[in-house]
Scaffold this active site. Structure first.
Site, mmCIF file in Angstrom:
data_model
loop_
_atom_site.group_PDB
_atom_site.id
_atom_site.type_symbol
_atom_site.label_atom_id
_atom_site.label_comp_id
_atom_site.label_asym_id
_atom_site.label_seq_id
_atom_site.Cartn_x
_atom_site.Cartn_y
_atom_site.Cartn_z
ATOM 1 C CD GLU A 122 2.558 1.707 -4.289
ATOM 2 O OE1 GLU A 122 3.436 1.561 -3.416
ATOM 3 O OE2 GLU A 122 2.423 0.935 -5.252
ATOM 4 C CG ASP A 128 -2.211 -0.932 -3.314
ATOM 5 O OD1 ASP A 128 -1.255 -1.075 -4.099
ATOM 6 O OD2 ASP A 128 -2.105 -1.056 -2.075
ATOM 7 C CE LYS A 169 3.942 -2.099 -7.338
ATOM 8 N NZ LYS A 169 3.074 -1.699 -6.197
ATOM 9 C CG ASP A 186 4.156 1.880 1.244
ATOM 10 O OD1 ASP A 186 4.157 0.720 1.715
ATOM 11 O OD2 ASP A 186 3.554 2.186 0.198
HETATM 12 P P1 ADP Z 1 2.456 -4.674 -1.077
HETATM 13 O O1 ADP Z 1 2.195 -3.201 -1.022
HETATM 14 O O2 ADP Z 1 3.895 -5.000 -1.366
HETATM 15 O O3 ADP Z 1 1.517 -5.434 -1.938
HETATM 16 P P2 ADP Z 1 1.159 -5.019 1.507
HETATM 17 O O4 ADP Z 1 1.057 -3.618 1.969
HETATM 18 O O5 ADP Z 1 -0.077 -5.762 1.184
HETATM 19 O O6 ADP Z 1 2.257 -5.208 0.390
HETATM 20 O O7 ADP Z 1 1.963 -5.795 2.621
HETATM 21 C C1 ADP Z 1 2.235 -7.125 2.472
HETATM 22 C C2 ADP Z 1 3.253 -7.506 3.495
HETATM 23 O O8 ADP Z 1 2.740 -7.240 4.780
HETATM 24 C C3 ADP Z 1 3.598 -8.967 3.412
HETATM 25 O O9 ADP Z 1 5.001 -9.134 3.510
HETATM 26 C C4 ADP Z 1 2.879 -9.512 4.602
HETATM 27 O O10 ADP Z 1 3.530 -10.677 5.094
HETATM 28 C C5 ADP Z 1 2.999 -8.367 5.572
HETATM 29 N N1 ADP Z 1 2.020 -8.428 6.646
HETATM 30 C C6 ADP Z 1 0.674 -8.483 6.537
HETATM 31 N N2 ADP Z 1 0.118 -8.579 7.750
HETATM 32 C C7 ADP Z 1 1.148 -8.567 8.647
HETATM 33 C C8 ADP Z 1 1.237 -8.654 10.066
HETATM 34 N N3 ADP Z 1 0.144 -8.780 10.813
HETATM 35 N N4 ADP Z 1 2.460 -8.614 10.637
HETATM 36 C C9 ADP Z 1 3.560 -8.515 9.878
HETATM 37 N N5 ADP Z 1 3.558 -8.433 8.547
HETATM 38 C C10 ADP Z 1 2.357 -8.468 7.945
HETATM 39 MG MG MG Z 2 1.710 -1.393 -1.108
#
Ligand code: ADP
Ligand code: MG
Length: 618
Positions: free
Chosen positions: A187, A23, A87, A211
């Site tokens: 995804e 991912d 990205k 998502d």
């Molecule tokens: P991406 O797919 O864009 O890489 P992720 O699925 O890893 O993103 O999600 C990242 C986002 O999730 C970030 O904005 C992060 O701040 C948020 N995030 C991670 N943990 C939490 C949480 N416990 N509460 C709220 N937001 C969260």
């Molecule tokens: Mg993601």
């Protein structure tokens, strides 16, 4: 064939070459594999460390590169050399991201607005593909370290709305990192695989995948039947995610601190400090009622209730997209059997509750939402490695694909919402005698005139042997492969002359632009139909003029002066109307010219037939 598994704790070798699932996220990236013993997908992590690798690249003073958590530490101290959210720049030109440019604390060069963006670090320039390859290389190295075996093959996921350019860029990044990218997977498709939805071939379900990550929002409606996953519709926003929640908090605090845009424009370090504190606040508010911190001696506070008011409009936007996705799939809320939550931002209670209320059912959040996409990519990798042959994945293409035909009209070859992979073709011919080449221009979009659509590529099919107009048969075939990459082939059937291109558009479209293109096609449908009719009338008139002139050149001797003069006058009038007349005027004059030429054409044809008969001496 027996397989020798790998023991994860001892790292003993396995015989089969491993294919990992990756991912490559805007915010975080990670690798997963199917555990050889449990046969369940697992995210790879080293002892006591997290599976998530922040998608952040830092360049040191001698251009030395670090990726992940170590790089994240430089967000505040060295913002100009710390690249995050790369990205968002994949397959983009500066024009595409102009409005978001203040978001980037590093230098996105803007002197050539049409070309793919580059990022300037010191005196060097890097493309988003190169920067992404550093992240992938880090993931590859980690995986090799943990598995103690070379990792050369991968499945990489991308948001559903990624277009050809962005998918190709992702593929290129994989290649640069030394990975053979076997498949680019959407995804949401991966997420549903991770939940095992449809793994039982008797399952028949309609699933919504919500998502909300750091930088992108995707909602997809999947139909799962007979072990086949079909994406019924996709919707979303590539500029909506947890980063926007952070920015909402930053804006809130800036108001409290009496700071203006100019203050953080001039003080990037302060901007980053606020950003990092805001993310921390947001995460804490997922499990507590209030957050307090201190920045440069000023106390900052935010309550969960305040936070929810700030993000309510953003959450509403996602629900609106969900409603649109349902509408596109021609489904109601009651048709959805399961709702799957994906992305770190779905941990926010307001998000989870709002989605649950919207769909009027409990949502799936059992699998870690940060890891679920990578886990699904591992399941897909397993399918590709032949361990799970019963699956077929279908996706859809959001915009129609076609080529330009006479008069600048769009001739659709693969209509929008076609399931991919797909193949389609049409036959064309030449317009002029002895024409030796044919230009094939490939477009994407819903409008009737190509000038209103987006040009993807163009090539010239050269070397067609001289033949009268209309005789060559040119097959144009479109193959949209499972990665969403388009291969266009043109072949002249009589001579076998052939040319193929893989379409790598110069830069991509945001989903907002895709939406706009669809909207435009609806708004302008009436105009387009009228315009198409006019263009067709013009094209037909031009063909008649050509044919008539050819006829006179060949057969003038057999015609009276009066016939020739009358015909030429009618041709001149028709040619004028082609330039400035209405469709009806053109068609009327077309008929006039036809009725003038018909009598002598028939007479001369009869003569020719008679001559031919005589020649043959039956
Ligand atoms: P991406 O797919 O864009 O890489 P992720 O699925 O890893 O993103 O999600 C990242 C986002 O999730 C970030 O904005 C992060 O701040 C948020 N995030 C991670 N943990 C939490 C949480 N416990 N509460 C709220 N937001 C969260
Ligand atoms: Mg993601």
């Amino acid at each position: 064939m027996a397989k020798i598994g790998i023991n994860l704790s001892t790292g003993s070798l396995q015989k089969e070459e491993i294919i990992v699932g990756i991912d490559l996220g805007t915010t975080n990236s990670l690798v997963a594999i199917i555990h050889p013993e449990t046969k369940k997908p697992v995210a790879l992590k080293e002892h006591n460390s997290a599976s998530l690798v922040p998608s952040i690249v830092h360049f040191g003073s001698h251009q030395e590169i670090v990726v992940g958590d170590t790089a994240k530490e430089f967000l505040i101290s060295d913002p100009a050399n710390t690249i995050f959210s790369v990205k968002r720049l994949m397959g983009k030109s500066y024009n595409d991201i102009r409005k978001q440019s203040s978001f980037f604390t590093y230098k996105v060069i803007d002197d050539d607005t049409e070309k793919l963006v580059k990022i300037q670090i010191g005196t060097k320039f890097y493309s988003p593909v190169e920067l992404s390859s550093y992240i992938l290389k880090e993931l590859k190295t980690r995986a090799e370290h943990i598995l103690k075996t070379p990792v050369n093959k991968a499945v990489i996921t991308v948001p559903a709305y990624f277009n050809d350019a962005q998918r190709q860029a992702t593929r290129d990044a994989g290649k640069l990192a030394g990975l053979d990218v076997l498949r680019i997977v959407n995804e949401p498709t991966a997420a549903s695989l991770a939940y095992g939805l449809g793994l039982n071939p008797n399952d028949s379900k309609t699933v919504a995948i919500y998502d909300l990550g750091g930088g992108t929002f995707d909602i997809s409606i999947l139909k799962i039947q007979d072990g086949i996953f079909e994406v019924l519709s996709t919707n979303g926003d590539t500029y909506l995610g947890g980063d926007d929640f952070d920015r909402a908090i930053v804006a809130h605090w800036m108001k409290e601190l009496n700071l203006g845009e100019a203050d953080i424009e001039s003080d990037k370090t302060l901007a980053q400090m606020l950003r990092v504190a805001a993310e921390k606040a947001k995460k804490e508010l997922s499990s507590s009622e209030e957050f307090t911190t201190d920045i440069n001696g000023s106390a900052l506070k935010i309550s969960k209730a305040q936070f929810e008011i700030l993000i309510q409009p953003l959450v509403d936007k996602t629900l609106q997209a969900a409603a649109n996705a349902l509408k596109d799939a021609k489904l109601g809320i009651n048709d959805i059997d399961d709702v799957v939550m994906v992305g770190g931002s779905t941990r926010v209670p307001l998000v989870k509750n709002s989605v649950s209320n919207f769909f009027q059912k409990n949502v799936h959040d059992e699998v870690n939402p940060d890891e679920v996409v990578a886990l699904g990519a591992a399941v897909q990798a397993d399918i590709l490695s032949g361990n799970n042959k019963d699956f077929l994945l279908l996706d859809i293409t959001p915009l129609s694909l076609g080529i330009e035909t006479m008069g600048g009209l769009m001739d659709v070859i693969i209509p929008r919402n076609s399931k991919i992979p797909t193949k389609a073709g049409r036959q064309y011919t030449t317009q002029k005698d002895g024409q030796s080449g044919m230009r094939v221009s490939v477009y994407q979009g819903e409008r009737d005139l190509v000038k209103d659509n987006r040009k993807l590529a163009e090539f010239n099919l050269a070397g067609i042997p001289g033949m009268p107009a209309g005789l060559p048969k040119i097959d144009v075939n479109f193959l949209l492969n499972a990665d969403g990459i388009l291969v266009v082939t043109a072949k002249e059937l009589r001579s076998g002359v052939e040319q193929t291109i893989e379409v790598k558009p110069q830069y991509g479209l945001t989903d907002a632009e895709v939406e706009q293109m669809l909207l435009d096609s609806i708004t302008n449908a009436k105009d387009d139909i009228a315009l198409r009719a006019l263009v067709e009338a013009r094209t037909e008139a031009n063909q008649l003029i050509d044919a008539t002139e050819n006829f006179i050149n060949k057969n003038g001797k057999l015609m009276t002066t009066a016939e020739i003069e009358e015909t030429q006058a009618a041709i001149i009038k028709l040619a004028e109307l082609v330039k400035s007349g209405t469709k009806d005027e053109i068609q009327h004059q077309h008929e006039v010219l036809n009725s003038i030429s018909r009598p002598y054409a028939e007479r001369i044809m009869d003569l020719a037939v008679a001559a031919a008969m005589k020649g043959k001496q039956i």
